[in-house]
Design a protein around this motif. Structure first.
Motif: not given
Length: 280
Positions: A5-14, A24-38
């Motif tokens: 796991v890498e340190q999470g970081r913010w970026r703007a996306i259109d 987002e974190t830099g982790v990679r996996s074949d499992k579905p990611p977890v998305i937390l909604i503001g």
């Protein structure tokens, strides 16, 4: 296999005409990611839980601020829970995520439930932490309270009205408490307050989620409440839990509606346990 796991970081996306701030974190996996909604007003409420999940699960964890929050600027006109759900799916499309575990708290709990109904094929699991009590026995009182908030905003302006609201929801020292738990969140809440009053509250008052919507949800659902919260949140869960064919409920002792900030370890444990139950 997942990477470290890498340190999470913010970026703007259109995303489909909306600009969203993405963590987002830099982790990679074949499992579905977890998305937390503001969520509304205190947009980064779920960030402490996101950090704990990232260290615990060994799969991608993302959090984002909805349109009108952060670098996106204020939303023009009333918002929409269904529009927010569409933004979530557009974000997943942009990031090439076919399915994800969706987590929301308060307002964003409504977004999570709406996304699971409108786009069931995109949701692996759904967590709604004290969703808005618009179907409960206290729905009319909740609507009156929100109408009064709008009146306060019209008389006092966004920042002062937000301060009064959070003083009631948390305590009169909410600024010190929130800043200690989430540095920078006070200034962020003040900057985002206009969106809360002009977009989010009208969106909540117009949200018409019904049993027919819930019947479209195919993912397992976890509903989370706190024993110290206002009674109408527990009433909401009691009102909707029977609507879902596969539902679990966790009630956290001594936690109130701010539990994602005040009890992040307990919230993370409930969410992580629910995710681990999945046969993915």
């Amino acid at each position: 296999m997942s990477s470290v796991v890498e340190q999470g970081r913010w970026r703007a996306i259109d995303v489909g005409g909306a600009k969203l701030d993405l963590w987002e974190t830099g982790v990679r996996s074949d499992k579905p990611p977890v998305i937390l909604i503001g969520t509304a007003l205190t947009a980064d409420e779920l960030l402490p839980v996101a950090r704990l999940l990232a260290a615990d699960l060994g799969r991608p964890v993302l959090a984002y601020r909805r349109r009108g929050y952060g670098t996106a600027g204020t939303v023009a006109g009333s918002g929409s829970v269904r529009l927010d759900a569409g933004d979530l799916v557009a974000l997943m499309d942009e990031l090439d995520i076919p399915r994800a575990v969706i987590v929301g708290v308060s307002y964003s709990g409504a977004v999570a439930l709406q996304a699971a109904a409108d786009h069931p094929e995109r949701c692996a699991r759904v967590v709604a932490i004290e969703p808005p009590p618009v179907q409960s026995a206290s729905a009319s009182a909740f609507r009156v309270a929100n109408t009064r908030l709008v009146t306060e905003y019209e008389h006092l302006g966004a920042v002062r009205a937000a301060d009064r609201f959070l003083s009631r929801l948390m305590d009169p020292h909410w600024r010190l408490d929130v800043e200690r738990m989430l540095p920078g969140a006070v200034a962020q809440a003040e900057a985002d307050a206009e969106t809360f009053f002009t977009a989010d509250i009208p969106a909540l008052l117009a949200w018409d989620y019904t049993e027919a919507d819930a019947a479209k949800v195919t993912a397992p659902v976890l509903l989370v409440s706190g024993t110290a919260s206002a009674h109408w949140f527990e009433e909401e869960i009691e009102a909707i839990r029977a609507w879902f064919p596969d539902v679990a409920h966790v009630s956290l002792p001594n936690a109130d509606h701010s539990m994602a900030l005040t009890h992040p370890t307990e919230v993370e444990a409930a969410v992580a346990g629910f995710i681990r139950d999945a046969a993915e």
